[in-house]
Design an enzyme around this catalytic site. Structure first.
Site, PDB file in Angstrom:
ATOM      1  N   TRP A 144      10.504   9.062   1.636  1.00 30.12           N
ATOM      2  CA  TRP A 144      10.494   7.680   2.550  1.00 30.12           C
ATOM      3  C   TRP A 144      10.873   6.653   1.605  1.00 30.12           C
ATOM      4  O   TRP A 144      11.576   5.698   2.170  1.00 30.12           O
ATOM      5  CB  TRP A 144       9.066   7.483   3.131  1.00 30.12           C
ATOM      6  CG  TRP A 144       8.753   8.513   4.237  1.00 30.12           C
ATOM      7  CD1 TRP A 144       9.335   9.868   4.518  1.00 30.12           C
ATOM      8  CD2 TRP A 144       7.724   8.608   5.283  1.00 30.12           C
ATOM      9  NE1 TRP A 144       8.877  10.408   5.842  1.00 30.12           N
ATOM     10  CE2 TRP A 144       7.973   9.361   6.235  1.00 30.12           C
ATOM     11  CE3 TRP A 144       7.071   7.042   5.923  1.00 30.12           C
ATOM     12  CZ2 TRP A 144       7.361   9.571   7.510  1.00 30.12           C
ATOM     13  CZ3 TRP A 144       6.566   7.337   7.008  1.00 30.12           C
ATOM     14  CH2 TRP A 144       6.464   8.143   7.997  1.00 30.12           C
TER      15      TRP A 144
ATOM     16  N   LYS B 253       1.322   8.757  10.221  1.00 26.04           N
ATOM     17  CA  LYS B 253       1.189   9.935  10.613  1.00 26.04           C
ATOM     18  C   LYS B 253      -0.236  10.136  11.305  1.00 26.04           C
ATOM     19  O   LYS B 253      -1.177   9.619  10.814  1.00 26.04           O
ATOM     20  CB  LYS B 253       1.392  10.971   9.414  1.00 26.04           C
ATOM     21  CG  LYS B 253       1.101  12.210   9.779  1.00 26.04           C
ATOM     22  CD  LYS B 253       1.680  13.510   8.908  1.00 26.04           C
ATOM     23  CE  LYS B 253       1.272  13.504   7.495  1.00 26.04           C
ATOM     24  NZ  LYS B 253       2.457  14.259   6.613  1.00 26.04           N
TER      25      LYS B 253
ATOM     26  N   GLY C 183       8.359  10.829  -2.762  1.00 23.58           N
ATOM     27  CA  GLY C 183       9.129   9.511  -2.442  1.00 23.58           C
ATOM     28  C   GLY C 183      10.064   9.423  -1.728  1.00 23.58           C
ATOM     29  O   GLY C 183      11.096   8.731  -1.739  1.00 23.58           O
TER      30      GLY C 183
ATOM     31  N   ASP D  84       2.546   8.069   5.523  1.00 28.05           N
ATOM     32  CA  ASP D  84       2.970   9.294   5.750  1.00 28.05           C
ATOM     33  C   ASP D  84       1.635  10.059   4.942  1.00 28.05           C
ATOM     34  O   ASP D  84       1.831  11.370   4.848  1.00 28.05           O
ATOM     35  CB  ASP D  84       4.330   9.694   5.064  1.00 28.05           C
ATOM     36  CG  ASP D  84       4.518  11.296   5.562  1.00 28.05           C
ATOM     37  OD1 ASP D  84       4.088  11.750   6.502  1.00 28.05           O
ATOM     38  OD2 ASP D  84       5.285  11.826   4.927  1.00 28.05           O
TER      39      ASP D  84
ATOM     40  N   ASP E 236       0.679   5.761  -4.080  1.00 25.25           N
ATOM     41  CA  ASP E 236       0.005   7.064  -3.896  1.00 25.25           C
ATOM     42  C   ASP E 236      -0.794   7.404  -4.746  1.00 25.25           C
ATOM     43  O   ASP E 236      -1.024   6.845  -5.990  1.00 25.25           O
ATOM     44  CB  ASP E 236       1.150   8.053  -4.042  1.00 25.25           C
ATOM     45  CG  ASP E 236       0.857   9.514  -3.164  1.00 25.25           C
ATOM     46  OD1 ASP E 236       1.407   9.645  -2.193  1.00 25.25           O
ATOM     47  OD2 ASP E 236       0.073  10.279  -3.836  1.00 25.25           O
TER      48      ASP E 236
ATOM     49  N   ASP F 112      -5.481   4.923  -4.529  1.00 26.68           N
ATOM     50  CA  ASP F 112      -6.252   5.285  -3.602  1.00 26.68           C
ATOM     51  C   ASP F 112      -5.952   4.349  -2.561  1.00 26.68           C
ATOM     52  O   ASP F 112      -6.675   3.245  -2.797  1.00 26.68           O
ATOM     53  CB  ASP F 112      -7.765   5.859  -3.817  1.00 26.68           C
ATOM     54  CG  ASP F 112      -8.349   6.343  -2.906  1.00 26.68           C
ATOM     55  OD1 ASP F 112      -7.764   6.308  -1.647  1.00 26.68           O
ATOM     56  OD2 ASP F 112      -9.487   6.902  -3.085  1.00 26.68           O
TER      57      ASP F 112
HETATM   58  N1  SAM Z   1       6.240  10.374   2.477  1.00 23.27           N
HETATM   59  C1  SAM Z   1       6.044  11.162   1.452  1.00 23.27           C
HETATM   60  C2  SAM Z   1       7.649  11.384   1.012  1.00 23.27           C
HETATM   61  O1  SAM Z   1       8.399  11.288   1.900  1.00 23.27           O
HETATM   62  O2  SAM Z   1       7.676  11.997   0.226  1.00 23.27           O
HETATM   63  C3  SAM Z   1       5.317  12.366   1.575  1.00 23.27           C
HETATM   64  C4  SAM Z   1       3.908  12.090   1.642  1.00 23.27           C
HETATM   65  S1  SAM Z   1       2.806  13.616   1.441  1.00 23.27           S
HETATM   66  C5  SAM Z   1       3.242  14.354   2.985  1.00 23.27           C
HETATM   67  C6  SAM Z   1       1.373  12.986   1.497  1.00 23.27           C
HETATM   68  C7  SAM Z   1       0.856  12.129   0.398  1.00 23.27           C
HETATM   69  O3  SAM Z   1      -0.480  11.358   0.679  1.00 23.27           O
HETATM   70  C8  SAM Z   1       0.459  12.870  -0.864  1.00 23.27           C
HETATM   71  O4  SAM Z   1       1.038  12.512  -1.990  1.00 23.27           O
HETATM   72  C9  SAM Z   1      -0.928  12.617  -1.227  1.00 23.27           C
HETATM   73  O5  SAM Z   1      -1.395  12.313  -2.868  1.00 23.27           O
HETATM   74  C10 SAM Z   1      -0.935  11.265  -0.355  1.00 23.27           C
HETATM   75  N2  SAM Z   1      -2.283  10.742  -0.324  1.00 23.27           N
HETATM   76  C11 SAM Z   1      -3.370  11.423   0.397  1.00 23.27           C
HETATM   77  N3  SAM Z   1      -4.510  10.810   0.351  1.00 23.27           N
HETATM   78  C12 SAM Z   1      -4.175   9.241  -0.548  1.00 23.27           C
HETATM   79  C13 SAM Z   1      -5.040   8.287  -0.574  1.00 23.27           C
HETATM   80  N4  SAM Z   1      -6.386   8.261  -0.513  1.00 23.27           N
HETATM   81  N5  SAM Z   1      -4.407   7.199  -1.342  1.00 23.27           N
HETATM   82  C14 SAM Z   1      -3.228   7.436  -1.732  1.00 23.27           C
HETATM   83  N6  SAM Z   1      -2.379   8.401  -1.240  1.00 23.27           N
HETATM   84  C15 SAM Z   1      -2.814   9.484  -0.845  1.00 23.27           C
END
Ligand code: SAM
Length: 313
Positions: free
Chosen positions: A55, A165, A53, A125, A84, A100
Site C-alpha cells: 500500500w 480493513k 509495504g 490494512d 508497522d 504498535d
Molecule cells: N497493507 C500491507 C501491504 O500492502 O503490504 C499489508 C498489511 S498485512 C495484511 C497486516 C499488517 O498488520 C502486518 O504487517 C502486521 O504486522 C500489522 N499489524 C498487526 N497488528 C499491528 C499493530 N498492533 N500495530 C502495527 N501493525 C500491526
C-alpha cells in the site's frame, strides 16, 4: 504450494510480482481508489499496519513520484508516514516507523511527523494473526480499527477519508455505528482482488466531521457512549443494525481472485517475490538448521530464507 502453482491459482499474486508490488494487497487499494477516487487532493497520508509495504508503494507511485517528476521538492512534496510492528524495506518518499498502533507512543510519533499539518487520508490494512475463532478474530480486528481511529482523531483533516480493513462478522454493525459518529459517509467496499471466501472487506469512511467540541482524548468514552446509548440490549436492538451501503469494486470483467488462470504456454517465468521479508518469523528455524548463531541469518540475504519467503508469500 510451489510458486508456479500459486501463480496459477492466484492471479493477483502473479500480477503483483509482474508489476513490482511487494504484496497482492496493492490491487485492493488500487481498486478502492478506482471506485472512490481516494487520492484526489491528498498531500499528507498515513499508512497504518503497512508491512511489507505494497500500500505504501501505491501511495509512493500515485502521490510522491508524480510530484517529484513534476519538479516539486522539500516541503512541497507529499508526506507519507507508514507504521508497522514489523520492519519494512525502504520505499521512496515513505517515512517508516516501527511500532504498535495500539500504543500511545506510536500514535504520538506518527503525529509528530506531520509538524502540525493534518492528513487528508489515513489507510489501515491491519490484521491480527487470525486464530480461527471468528468472534475473537473479529474483536481483535475491531480493536485495531479503534486504535487507528485514535490516530485518525489526531491527524485527519475535517473532510478527510479513512479506509480500513474490517472482518464482516456478526457484530460488525457496532463498528459501523461507531464510525458513523465521525463520518457521515461510510461504505463497505469489496475489491475484486479480495477473495469472496474471505470475510475481509474495507470501510471507506468519507467527509470526516467529528462531533462539535470533540477532543481526541474523549474518543473511547464517545465510542462506549455509542454502545450505551442503545441500552444494555444494544446488540439486539434494530437501532444497532446500521445499514451501510456495500460496493463491489474493481473491473467486473477483470481478474477474479477466486479463479485459477492457466500459465502462459510460452515465455512464462515464475518470478521470485519482489521483497523477501526483512525479519521473517522462520529466521530462527533457518539459523538452527544451519547451526548459525542467533541473528546471523538475514531475511533478505539468505537463499534459504528467500526460498522460504517465496513459499510463504
Ligand atoms: N497493507 C500491507 C501491504 O500492502 O503490504 C499489508 C498489511 S498485512 C495484511 C497486516 C499488517 O498488520 C502486518 O504487517 C502486521 O504486522 C500489522 N499489524 C498487526 N497488528 C499491528 C499493530 N498492533 N500495530 C502495527 N501493525 C500491526
Amino acid at each position: 504450494m510451489g510458486r508456479a502453482s500459486k501463480d496459477k491459482r492466484d492471479i493477483y499474486y502473479r500480477k503483483a510480482k509482474e508489476e513490482g508490488w511487494r504484496a497482492r494487497s496493492a490491487f485492493k487499494l488500487l481498486q478502492i481508489d478506482d471506485a472512490f477516487n481516494i487520492f484526489e487532493g491528498v498531500r499528507h497520508v498515513v499508512d497504518l499496519c503497512a508491512a511489507p509495504g505494497s500500500w505504501s508503494q501505491v501511495l509512493s507511485r500515485r502521490l510522491y513520484l508524480p510530484a517529484v517528476a513534476a519538479g516539486r521538492s522539500g516541503e512541497d512534496l507529499p508526506k507519507i508516514v507508514a507504521v508497522d510492528l514489523q520492519p519494512m524495506a525502504p520505499i521512496e518518499g515513505v517515512t517508516q516507523l516501527q511500532g504498535d498502533i495500539t500504543s500511545e507512543a506510536t500514535a504520538r510519533e506518527v503525529i509528530s511527523h506531520f509538524h502540525g499539518h493534518h492528513a487528508e487520508l489515513v489507510v489501515c490494512d491491519g490484521a491480527p494473526d487470525v486464530t480461527g475463532l471468528h468472534d475473537m478474530d473479529e474483536y481483535v480486528q475491531s480493536q485495531l480499527i479503534l486504535a487507528a481511529l485514535t490516530i485518525v482523531a489526531h491527524v485527519l483533516a475535517p473532510g478527510g477519508t479513512f479506509v480500513a480493513k474490517v472482518f464482516r462478522g456478526r457484530d460488525v454493525s457496532l463498528l459501523y455505528s461507531q464510525l458513523k459518529i465521525f463520518f457521515p459517509d461510510v461504505t463497505v467496499a469489496k475489491p475484486k482482488s479480495s477473495r469472496n471466501s474471505s470475510i475481509e472487506a474495507f470501510v471507506v469512511c468519507r467527509r470526516y466531521s467529528p462531533p462539535p467540541g470533540f477532543e481526541p482524548a474523549q474518543l473511547r468514552a464517545l465510542l462506549q457512549g455509542a454502545w450505551q446509548a442503545y441500552g444494555p440490549e444494544a446488540q439486539h436492538s434494530p437501532l444497532m443494525r446500521q445499514v451501510v451501503p456495500f460496493l463491489a469494486c474493481g473491473d467486473l470483467d477483470g481478474w477474479d481472485a477466486d479463479q485459477s488462470y492457466d500459465l502462459p504456454a510460452e515465455g512464462y517465468v515464475s518470478l521470485p517475490p519482489v521483497q523477501p521479508p526483512t525479519a521473517p518469523a522462520y529466521r530462527r528455524a533457518v539459523e538452527q538448521l544451519r547451526g548459525a548463531p542467533p541473528g546471523s541469518v538475514s531475511g533478505s540475504s539468505s537463499n534459504s530464507a528467500q526460498a522460504a519467503a517465496a513459499a510463504a508469500a
